[in-house]
Every structure is written in C-alpha cells, then in structure tokens.
Design a protein around this motif. Structure first.
Motif, PDB file in Angstrom:
ATOM      1  N   SER A 153     -20.207 -49.848  51.055  1.00 12.80           N
ATOM      2  CA  SER A 153     -20.152 -48.346  49.743  1.00 12.80           C
ATOM      3  C   SER A 153     -21.316 -47.652  49.270  1.00 12.80           C
ATOM      4  CB  SER A 153     -19.209 -49.277  48.946  1.00 12.80           C
ATOM      5  OG  SER A 153     -19.724 -49.994  48.284  1.00 12.80           O
ATOM      6  N   ARG A 154     -22.315 -48.540  49.552  1.00 11.94           N
ATOM      7  CA  ARG A 154     -23.709 -48.235  48.847  1.00 11.94           C
ATOM      8  C   ARG A 154     -24.092 -47.297  49.643  1.00 11.94           C
ATOM      9  NH1 ARG A 154     -26.491 -53.594  48.004  1.00 11.94           N
ATOM     10  NH2 ARG A 154     -25.501 -54.343  50.476  1.00 11.94           N
ATOM     11  N   TYR A 155     -23.465 -46.900  51.253  1.00 13.38           N
ATOM     12  CA  TYR A 155     -23.964 -45.249  51.670  1.00 13.38           C
ATOM     13  C   TYR A 155     -22.714 -44.190  51.725  1.00 13.38           C
ATOM     14  CZ  TYR A 155     -27.158 -48.474  54.855  1.00 13.38           C
ATOM     15  OH  TYR A 155     -27.867 -49.134  55.219  1.00 13.38           O
ATOM     16  N   GLY A 156     -22.357 -44.232  50.346  1.00 11.95           N
ATOM     17  CA  GLY A 156     -21.092 -43.397  49.500  1.00 11.95           C
ATOM     18  C   GLY A 156     -19.607 -43.669  49.847  1.00 11.95           C
ATOM     19  N   PRO A 157     -18.837 -42.848  49.851  1.00 13.13           N
ATOM     20  CA  PRO A 157     -17.441 -42.379  50.411  1.00 13.13           C
ATOM     21  C   PRO A 157     -17.436 -43.075  51.603  1.00 13.13           C
ATOM     22  CG  PRO A 157     -18.329 -40.310  50.410  1.00 13.13           C
ATOM     23  CD  PRO A 157     -19.595 -41.268  50.123  1.00 13.13           C
ATOM     24  N   VAL A 158     -16.363 -44.320  50.851  1.00 10.23           N
ATOM     25  CA  VAL A 158     -16.451 -45.578  52.524  1.00 10.23           C
ATOM     26  C   VAL A 158     -15.344 -44.769  53.742  1.00 10.23           C
ATOM     27  CG1 VAL A 158     -15.077 -47.286  53.582  1.00 10.23           C
ATOM     28  CG2 VAL A 158     -16.851 -47.288  51.252  1.00 10.23           C
ATOM     29  N   GLU A 159     -13.942 -43.858  53.018  1.00  7.66           N
ATOM     30  CA  GLU A 159     -13.351 -42.588  53.479  1.00  7.66           C
ATOM     31  C   GLU A 159     -14.058 -41.979  55.041  1.00  7.66           C
ATOM     32  OE1 GLU A 159     -13.136 -43.906  50.870  1.00  7.66           O
ATOM     33  OE2 GLU A 159     -11.142 -45.247  49.893  1.00  7.66           O
ATOM     34  N   GLN A 160     -14.751 -41.239  53.642  1.00  7.62           N
ATOM     35  CA  GLN A 160     -14.782 -40.305  54.744  1.00  7.62           C
ATOM     36  C   GLN A 160     -16.173 -40.626  55.925  1.00  7.62           C
ATOM     37  OE1 GLN A 160     -18.071 -38.041  52.415  1.00  7.62           O
ATOM     38  NE2 GLN A 160     -18.306 -36.827  53.991  1.00  7.62           N
ATOM     39  N   ILE A 161     -16.970 -41.978  55.790  1.00  9.48           N
ATOM     40  CA  ILE A 161     -18.380 -42.641  56.956  1.00  9.48           C
ATOM     41  C   ILE A 161     -16.866 -43.011  57.744  1.00  9.48           C
ATOM     42  CG2 ILE A 161     -19.473 -44.702  57.520  1.00  9.48           C
ATOM     43  CD1 ILE A 161     -20.730 -44.090  54.575  1.00  9.48           C
ATOM     44  N   VAL A 162     -15.675 -43.601  57.556  1.00 13.10           N
ATOM     45  CA  VAL A 162     -15.657 -44.399  58.555  1.00 13.10           C
ATOM     46  C   VAL A 162     -14.038 -43.262  59.380  1.00 13.10           C
ATOM     47  CG1 VAL A 162     -12.806 -45.236  58.780  1.00 13.10           C
ATOM     48  CG2 VAL A 162     -14.945 -46.299  57.310  1.00 13.10           C
ATOM     49  N   GLN A 163     -13.520 -42.558  58.000  1.00 13.28           N
ATOM     50  CA  GLN A 163     -13.079 -41.233  59.281  1.00 13.28           C
ATOM     51  C   GLN A 163     -14.508 -40.765  60.245  1.00 13.28           C
ATOM     52  OE1 GLN A 163     -11.139 -38.153  56.536  1.00 13.28           O
ATOM     53  NE2 GLN A 163     -10.557 -36.851  58.508  1.00 13.28           N
ATOM     54  N   THR A 164     -15.125 -40.017  60.007  1.00 13.48           N
ATOM     55  CA  THR A 164     -16.093 -39.603  60.586  1.00 13.48           C
ATOM     56  C   THR A 164     -16.675 -40.152  62.174  1.00 13.48           C
ATOM     57  OG1 THR A 164     -16.821 -38.500  58.758  1.00 13.48           O
ATOM     58  CG2 THR A 164     -18.628 -38.111  60.782  1.00 13.48           C
ATOM     59  N   ILE A 165     -17.073 -41.784  61.673  1.00 15.43           N
ATOM     60  CA  ILE A 165     -17.340 -42.328  63.014  1.00 15.43           C
ATOM     61  C   ILE A 165     -15.669 -42.851  64.049  1.00 15.43           C
ATOM     62  CG2 ILE A 165     -17.575 -45.060  64.065  1.00 15.43           C
ATOM     63  CD1 ILE A 165     -18.492 -44.777  61.371  1.00 15.43           C
ATOM     64  N   ILE A 166     -14.591 -42.934  63.111  1.00 17.87           N
ATOM     65  CA  ILE A 166     -13.641 -42.751  64.122  1.00 17.87           C
ATOM     66  C   ILE A 166     -13.377 -41.149  65.245  1.00 17.87           C
ATOM     67  CG2 ILE A 166     -11.174 -43.227  64.788  1.00 17.87           C
ATOM     68  CD1 ILE A 166     -11.034 -44.889  62.489  1.00 17.87           C
ATOM     69  N   GLU A 167     -13.512 -40.268  64.309  1.00 15.35           N
ATOM     70  CA  GLU A 167     -12.969 -39.276  65.037  1.00 15.35           C
ATOM     71  C   GLU A 167     -13.956 -38.183  65.938  1.00 15.35           C
ATOM     72  OE1 GLU A 167     -13.713 -36.231  61.661  1.00 15.35           O
ATOM     73  OE2 GLU A 167     -11.679 -36.630  61.187  1.00 15.35           O
ATOM     74  N   ASN A 168     -15.685 -39.262  65.877  1.00 17.95           N
ATOM     75  CA  ASN A 168     -16.704 -39.083  66.703  1.00 17.95           C
ATOM     76  C   ASN A 168     -16.647 -39.985  67.540  1.00 17.95           C
ATOM     77  OD1 ASN A 168     -18.255 -37.246  65.493  1.00 17.95           O
ATOM     78  ND2 ASN A 168     -19.474 -38.718  64.414  1.00 17.95           N
ATOM     79  N   HIS A 169     -16.181 -41.220  68.000  1.00 18.99           N
ATOM     80  CA  HIS A 169     -16.083 -41.811  69.403  1.00 18.99           C
ATOM     81  C   HIS A 169     -14.629 -41.509  69.875  1.00 18.99           C
ATOM     82  CE1 HIS A 169     -13.797 -45.240  71.251  1.00 18.99           C
ATOM     83  NE2 HIS A 169     -14.912 -45.178  71.349  1.00 18.99           N
ATOM     84  N   ALA A 170     -13.772 -40.873  69.167  1.00 17.27           N
ATOM     85  CA  ALA A 170     -12.242 -40.403  70.159  1.00 17.27           C
ATOM     86  C   ALA A 170     -12.863 -38.928  70.706  1.00 17.27           C
ATOM     87  CB  ALA A 170     -11.334 -39.919  68.602  1.00 17.27           C
ATOM     88  N   LEU A 171     -13.867 -37.985  69.951  1.00 17.13           N
ATOM     89  CA  LEU A 171     -14.175 -36.909  70.903  1.00 17.13           C
ATOM     90  C   LEU A 171     -15.221 -36.969  71.846  1.00 17.13           C
ATOM     91  CD1 LEU A 171     -15.078 -34.401  67.790  1.00 17.13           C
ATOM     92  CD2 LEU A 171     -12.994 -34.423  69.612  1.00 17.13           C
ATOM     93  N   TYR A 172     -16.212 -37.917  71.662  1.00 14.81           N
ATOM     94  CA  TYR A 172     -16.949 -38.978  72.880  1.00 14.81           C
ATOM     95  C   TYR A 172     -16.168 -39.427  73.745  1.00 14.81           C
ATOM     96  CZ  TYR A 172     -20.335 -41.450  75.409  1.00 14.81           C
ATOM     97  OH  TYR A 172     -21.223 -41.824  76.197  1.00 14.81           O
ATOM     98  N   ALA A 173     -15.134 -40.484  73.542  1.00 13.61           N
ATOM     99  CA  ALA A 173     -13.870 -40.584  74.353  1.00 13.61           C
ATOM    100  C   ALA A 173     -13.427 -39.588  75.838  1.00 13.61           C
ATOM    101  CB  ALA A 173     -13.200 -41.880  74.327  1.00 13.61           C
ATOM    102  N   ALA A 174     -13.199 -37.969  75.258  1.00 14.74           N
ATOM    103  CA  ALA A 174     -12.298 -37.827  75.043  1.00 14.74           C
ATOM    104  C   ALA A 174     -13.395 -36.671  76.634  1.00 14.74           C
ATOM    105  CB  ALA A 174     -12.111 -36.680  74.323  1.00 14.74           C
ATOM    106  N   ARG A 175     -14.757 -36.611  76.451  1.00 17.00           N
ATOM    107  CA  ARG A 175     -15.553 -35.727  76.246  1.00 17.00           C
ATOM    108  C   ARG A 175     -16.604 -36.342  77.530  1.00 17.00           C
ATOM    109  NH1 ARG A 175     -18.273 -36.088  72.059  1.00 17.00           N
ATOM    110  NH2 ARG A 175     -20.091 -36.726  71.965  1.00 17.00           N
ATOM    111  N   GLY A 176     -16.396 -37.900  77.874  1.00 14.20           N
ATOM    112  CA  GLY A 176     -16.809 -38.827  78.302  1.00 14.20           C
ATOM    113  C   GLY A 176     -18.330 -38.755  78.147  1.00 14.20           C
ATOM    114  N   PRO A 177     -19.930 -39.338  78.654  1.00 12.46           N
ATOM    115  CA  PRO A 177     -20.694 -39.968  78.181  1.00 12.46           C
ATOM    116  C   PRO A 177     -21.532 -38.211  78.526  1.00 12.46           C
ATOM    117  CG  PRO A 177     -20.545 -40.836  79.914  1.00 12.46           C
ATOM    118  CD  PRO A 177     -18.881 -40.617  79.513  1.00 12.46           C
TER     119      PRO A 177
END
Length: 218
Positions: free
Chosen positions: A190-214
């Motif tokens: 939590s010392r990096y900032g709002p946890v919800e925002q960080i988690v949401q961004t990581i999950i969204e980035n991974h989903a987009l990465y999996a959809a478009r491929g490496p």
C-alpha cells in the motif's frame, strides 16, 4: 523478456509512455525510526523490570540494581508480595547499566528501521503492458534490487484479499500461475499508492497482453 534496467532508466529519465504507470514508494524513514526506537526502549525496559521483580536476587539482572545497605540486593522484596514499601525505593536505585540495554536496543532498532524506511522511499513500482518491475534502492546504481513479473511467463493472475480481525487494513496479493506450473504470490504494498488501482492495472495489462500475444518488450 523484460529488461528491468532499461525499463527503470526510461521511467526515470522520461517521458513516461502513455500505457505505463509508475508509483513511487512513500516511506517515512524518520517517523518509522522514532516510533520503533520508542517501542524497543519501552519493551526492553519493561522486560528487565519484570525479570527483576519476579526473580529478585536470583535474577541474572540483579546487578542492575545498586541498592543501598538498608535495602536488599536486587529487588528481593519482590519475592514477598506484602513488602511493597521496599520495592519502590529499590527501583529508585537502578544503576546506569539498567538503562544501557534499552538505549542500545532503541538505537539499533532506529537504525534498522530508518534504513528499511529509506529503502521503501527510494523504491519504485513500474507497470508496463509487458509486465511489472519493482526496484528497491533505485538511486544507487550498484545497490538496486529488482523484482519482476513478466507476463510472458504468466498463465493466469488471481486477486486475493484477506482482512485481519484486529486491523482495518487488508492484505492484498496476486496469485501468479506460471507457464511452467509454478505458483507464487505477488504482494501489493500500500506504500506505493492505491492498491485497488495498482491491482486493476496489472490485471488489465495482463489480459490485454494475453489477447494480443507476446511482442517485443524492453
């Protein structure tokens, strides 16, 4: 494969790409050091008093009390629950050595906690479309320590949250299932900032990465 040094250098030099997010550590090393030192001083002092009180002259700490001749050595009256009138004067003759251990413990704790808080303050979390890079002590070229979550090695991410009964804060982490079958945790600080925002961004980035491929990554 992610190249953490290149990602960190680009994030620090700027400008930051539009699809990147960077979160600086927000540690307070001085306040953490003072609070921890005070806690250590009180804890060690009370522990010494407890040992003296319950063990009296049989305690190895009895030499911490320099009682005058008319008061028994150590805190011997503590062995006799009814003899409270002598116990308080004994406390007034605590030697200088009694305070030495709590002071040393407080100073050592303050130093360790200050360094830990400083490491958090000089840390950074970088979210990219290809993965996550966390760097501790990024201000030192030789002392940098990286932790990497490369989406190319991740098959699935799952959010987990556990609340403590005695605390209003919840522990949040990502369960990481890797392509080779290994599972591990990625804690969200939590010392990096709002946890919800960080988690949401990581999950969204991974989903987009999996959809478009490496793709080619830094």
């Amino acid at each position: 494969m992610l190249q953490p040094e290149a990602i960190l250098d680009q994030a620090l030099q700027g400008p930051l790409p539009e699809d990147w997010r960077m979160f600086d550590g927000r540690g307070k090393p001085l306040g953490l050091a003072i609070f921890s030192a005070l806690f250590a001083f009180i804890f060690v002092g009370l522990l010494q008093l407890a040992l003296l009180f319950f063990l009296g002259p049989f305690s190895v700490l009895s030499w911490l009390v320099a009682a005058p001749a008319h008061i028994p050595a150590g805190i011997q009256p503590a062995l006799h629950a009814t003899n409270w009138q002598n116990f308080v004067p004994s406390l007034l003759h605590l030697s200088l050595f009694f305070w030495l251990l709590p002071v040393l413990a407080a100073l050592l704790t303050a130093l360790l906690e200050y360094r830990r808080g400083q490491r958090v303050r000089t840390s950074v979390l970088i979210l990219t479309p290809e993965g996550v890079v966390q760097c501790m002590n990024y201000t030192s070229a030789n002392g940098r320590r990286f932790k990497i979550l490369d989406f190319a090695e991740v098959q699935k991410l799952a959010l987990h949250m556990r609340s403590n009964d005695d605390s209003s804060q919840a522990q949040v982490w990502l369960d990481v299932q890797r392509n080779d079958g290994r599972n591990d945790r990625w804690p969200i600080d939590s010392r990096y900032g709002p946890v919800e925002q960080i988690v949401q961004t990581i999950i969204e980035n991974h989903a987009l990465y999996a959809a478009r491929g490496p793709q080619a990554a830094l």
